[in-house]
Design an enzyme around this catalytic site. Sequence first.
Site, PDB file in Angstrom:
ATOM      1  N   ALA A  47       3.049  -0.059  -9.060  1.00  0.00           N
ATOM      2  CA  ALA A  47       3.922  -0.524 -10.146  1.00  0.00           C
ATOM      3  C   ALA A  47       5.346  -0.590  -9.600  1.00  0.00           C
ATOM      4  O   ALA A  47       5.690   0.136  -8.658  1.00  0.00           O
ATOM      5  CB  ALA A  47       3.829   0.447 -11.314  1.00  0.00           C
ATOM      6  N   GLU A  89      -5.169   0.474  -8.990  1.00  0.00           N
ATOM      7  CA  GLU A  89      -5.749   0.373 -10.339  1.00  0.00           C
ATOM      8  C   GLU A  89      -6.235  -1.060 -10.620  1.00  0.00           C
ATOM      9  O   GLU A  89      -7.277  -1.255 -11.251  1.00  0.00           O
ATOM     10  CB  GLU A  89      -4.730   0.843 -11.381  1.00  0.00           C
ATOM     11  CG  GLU A  89      -4.465   2.344 -11.236  1.00  0.00           C
ATOM     12  CD  GLU A  89      -3.388   2.863 -12.170  1.00  0.00           C
ATOM     13  OE1 GLU A  89      -2.221   2.458 -12.012  1.00  0.00           O
ATOM     14  OE2 GLU A  89      -3.713   3.662 -13.059  1.00  0.00           O
ATOM     15  N   GLU A 101       1.113   8.411  -7.085  1.00  0.00           N
ATOM     16  CA  GLU A 101       1.946   8.633  -8.273  1.00  0.00           C
ATOM     17  C   GLU A 101       2.616   9.995  -8.280  1.00  0.00           C
ATOM     18  O   GLU A 101       3.774  10.130  -8.685  1.00  0.00           O
ATOM     19  CB  GLU A 101       1.112   8.452  -9.555  1.00  0.00           C
ATOM     20  CG  GLU A 101       0.736   7.009  -9.870  1.00  0.00           C
ATOM     21  CD  GLU A 101      -0.519   6.507  -9.167  1.00  0.00           C
ATOM     22  OE1 GLU A 101      -1.053   7.232  -8.303  1.00  0.00           O
ATOM     23  OE2 GLU A 101      -0.952   5.389  -9.478  1.00  0.00           O
ATOM     24  N   GLY A 108      -0.532   1.387  -8.851  1.00  0.00           N
ATOM     25  CA  GLY A 108      -0.958   0.338  -9.788  1.00  0.00           C
ATOM     26  C   GLY A 108      -1.782  -0.749  -9.103  1.00  0.00           C
ATOM     27  O   GLY A 108      -2.635  -1.376  -9.737  1.00  0.00           O
TER      28      GLY A 108
HETATM   29  N1  DAK Z   1       8.153  -0.856  -6.380  1.00  0.00           N
HETATM   30  C1  DAK Z   1       9.292  -1.525  -6.119  1.00  0.00           C
HETATM   31  N2  DAK Z   1       9.634  -1.948  -4.874  1.00  0.00           N
HETATM   32  C2  DAK Z   1       8.799  -1.677  -3.871  1.00  0.00           C
HETATM   33  C3  DAK Z   1       7.581  -0.979  -4.066  1.00  0.00           C
HETATM   34  C4  DAK Z   1       7.256  -0.565  -5.405  1.00  0.00           C
HETATM   35  N3  DAK Z   1       6.118   0.065  -5.701  1.00  0.00           N
HETATM   36  N4  DAK Z   1       6.962  -0.858  -2.869  1.00  0.00           N
HETATM   37  C5  DAK Z   1       7.762  -1.452  -1.974  1.00  0.00           C
HETATM   38  N5  DAK Z   1       8.858  -1.959  -2.554  1.00  0.00           N
HETATM   39  C6  DAK Z   1       9.973  -2.688  -1.946  1.00  0.00           C
HETATM   40  C7  DAK Z   1      10.851  -1.752  -1.140  1.00  0.00           C
HETATM   41  O1  DAK Z   1      11.782  -1.108  -1.969  1.00  0.00           O
HETATM   42  C8  DAK Z   1      11.514  -2.734  -0.182  1.00  0.00           C
HETATM   43  O2  DAK Z   1      12.539  -3.420  -0.859  1.00  0.00           O
HETATM   44  P1  DAK Z   1      13.960  -3.736  -0.134  1.00  0.00           P
HETATM   45  O3  DAK Z   1      14.486  -2.405   0.289  1.00  0.00           O
HETATM   46  O4  DAK Z   1      13.585  -4.629   1.051  1.00  0.00           O
HETATM   47  O5  DAK Z   1      14.755  -4.433  -1.187  1.00  0.00           O
HETATM   48  C9  DAK Z   1      10.400  -3.742   0.091  1.00  0.00           C
HETATM   49  O6  DAK Z   1       9.461  -3.600  -0.982  1.00  0.00           O
HETATM   50  C10 DAK Z   1       9.663  -3.496   1.375  1.00  0.00           C
HETATM   51  O7  DAK Z   1       9.234  -2.136   1.385  1.00  0.00           O
HETATM   52  P2  DAK Z   1       9.496  -1.142   2.628  1.00  0.00           P
HETATM   53  O8  DAK Z   1      10.745  -1.518   3.356  1.00  0.00           O
HETATM   54  O9  DAK Z   1       9.408   0.230   2.098  1.00  0.00           O
HETATM   55  O10 DAK Z   1       8.249  -1.497   3.555  1.00  0.00           O
HETATM   56  P3  DAK Z   1       7.527  -0.537   4.620  1.00  0.00           P
HETATM   57  O11 DAK Z   1       6.566  -1.402   5.346  1.00  0.00           O
HETATM   58  O12 DAK Z   1       8.546   0.248   5.407  1.00  0.00           O
HETATM   59  O13 DAK Z   1       6.727   0.524   3.740  1.00  0.00           O
HETATM   60  C11 DAK Z   1       5.219   1.188   1.911  1.00  0.00           C
HETATM   61  C12 DAK Z   1       5.632   0.105   2.970  1.00  0.00           C
HETATM   62  C13 DAK Z   1       4.163   0.576   1.028  1.00  0.00           C
HETATM   63  C14 DAK Z   1       4.633   2.402   2.649  1.00  0.00           C
HETATM   64  C15 DAK Z   1       6.478   1.614   1.104  1.00  0.00           C
HETATM   65  O14 DAK Z   1       7.119   0.429   0.639  1.00  0.00           O
HETATM   66  C16 DAK Z   1       6.142   2.478  -0.063  1.00  0.00           C
HETATM   67  O15 DAK Z   1       5.890   3.666   0.101  1.00  0.00           O
HETATM   68  N6  DAK Z   1       6.208   1.864  -1.265  1.00  0.00           N
HETATM   69  C17 DAK Z   1       6.062   2.585  -2.493  1.00  0.00           C
HETATM   70  C18 DAK Z   1       4.621   2.937  -2.749  1.00  0.00           C
HETATM   71  C19 DAK Z   1       4.515   3.590  -4.084  1.00  0.00           C
HETATM   72  O16 DAK Z   1       4.881   4.768  -4.249  1.00  0.00           O
HETATM   73  N7  DAK Z   1       4.122   2.809  -5.070  1.00  0.00           N
HETATM   74  C20 DAK Z   1       4.166   3.210  -6.437  1.00  0.00           C
HETATM   75  C21 DAK Z   1       2.936   3.946  -6.754  1.00  0.00           C
HETATM   76  S1  DAK Z   1       3.085   4.689  -8.301  1.00  0.00           S
HETATM   77  C22 DAK Z   1       2.670   4.464 -15.641  1.00  0.00           C
HETATM   78  C23 DAK Z   1       2.397   3.150 -15.304  1.00  0.00           C
HETATM   79  C24 DAK Z   1       2.065   2.843 -14.018  1.00  0.00           C
HETATM   80  C25 DAK Z   1       2.067   3.814 -13.036  1.00  0.00           C
HETATM   81  C26 DAK Z   1       2.295   5.117 -13.384  1.00  0.00           C
HETATM   82  C27 DAK Z   1       2.596   5.461 -14.672  1.00  0.00           C
HETATM   83  N8  DAK Z   1       3.019   4.779 -16.955  1.00  0.00           N
HETATM   84  C28 DAK Z   1       3.447   3.712 -17.813  1.00  0.00           C
HETATM   85  C29 DAK Z   1       3.128   6.107 -17.377  1.00  0.00           C
HETATM   86  C30 DAK Z   1       1.830   3.434 -11.688  1.00  0.00           C
HETATM   87  C31 DAK Z   1       2.548   4.032 -10.733  1.00  0.00           C
HETATM   88  C32 DAK Z   1       2.475   3.581  -9.363  1.00  0.00           C
HETATM   89  O17 DAK Z   1       1.979   2.508  -9.029  1.00  0.00           O
END
Ligand code: DAK
Length: 261
Positions: free
Chosen positions: A71, A119, A139, A116
């Site tokens: 997400a 999911e 998450e 997400g």
């Molecule tokens: N959201 C927003 N931007 C994201 C992103 C995300 N999930 N994932 C990556 N990006 C963006 C980065 O900020 C970066 O943007 P700029 O800095 O270039 O502007 C760009 O994508 C490229 O990312 P990286 O530079 O970080 O790329 P790397 O290859 O170095 O790293 C990575 C890739 C996938 C390991 C890293 O980007 C990463 O760790 N990303 C975040 C993964 C993550 O934590 N995803 C979220 C999971 S939690 C709920 C509803 C839904 C959810 C929960 C609750 N409720 C309503 C209660 C769901 C939650 C989730 O999905």
Amino acid sequence: MIRNQLDYFMYLTYTENDAIATIVFSRPKALNALCTAMLTELKALLEEIQHSETIKVVILTGEGKAFIAGADIAEMKGKTESEAMDFSKLGHSVMNLIENMPQPVIGALNGFTLGGGLEVALSCSFLLASDTARFSAPEVNLGLIPGFGGSQRLVRAIGLNNARYYLYTASMFNAEEAFRMGLIQGIFPGEELMDKAREIAKLIASKGPTAIKSLAPVINSGLSDGFEKGCETEQQMFASLFNSEAQEGMDAFLEKRKPRW
Ligand code: DAK
């Protein structure tokens, strides 16, 4: 063709060939992070596709190095409790829609499939992945838990203790581990993934169309209402196929020819 290919989507690319609809998450600069607008576009498109008589299979994939990296954290940050509830409800409605589509939905996981994104994948009918795909439910790193049904579907997909391990630790796992746990059904070199997904989609499109459409309601009936209800739904659907294409399928077998659906 349900949509002109030039129709404008902000975060999706849509194509339709040989009865196969391909939806590409196209926000590569943010690794296809799921924002409200992307979820809303996906919902509208799937709602059209589910009523299509011509589309027989749907493929979901991502542009660039991610399927979906979760997400959109930037959008989620700062949400109030009630806004988070609305976001979760929207996400749940889209995941349920994917899971209950009459057409099988193949997830072609081309890279990061996180949070997400996992999911979304878990809501698909089955999954193929590139050898570079990486998975996690990260998450808890953000002080969250899954918000789009992941806590329930991950348990069903990989078993209770595997799911608990990955939900509690937020560890990342690769395609081989995903295959070993039964989460994905095939691993392919990245450049072959979409050809393989299309090949499997065409195979499915060649089968009895009403039988194919009956499978999701039958399988999901048991998952949501229990074994007995699932068996009851199976009996009804099985019998009703004798009023449609099953006669042709059996005739074709006995006459040693291909069925004409
Ligand atoms: N959201 C927003 N931007 C994201 C992103 C995300 N999930 N994932 C990556 N990006 C963006 C980065 O900020 C970066 O943007 P700029 O800095 O270039 O502007 C760009 O994508 C490229 O990312 P990286 O530079 O970080 O790329 P790397 O290859 O170095 O790293 C990575 C890739 C996938 C390991 C890293 O980007 C990463 O760790 N990303 C975040 C993964 C993550 O934590 N995803 C979220 C999971 S939690 C709920 C509803 C839904 C959810 C929960 C609750 N409720 C309503 C209660 C769901 C939650 C989730 O999905």
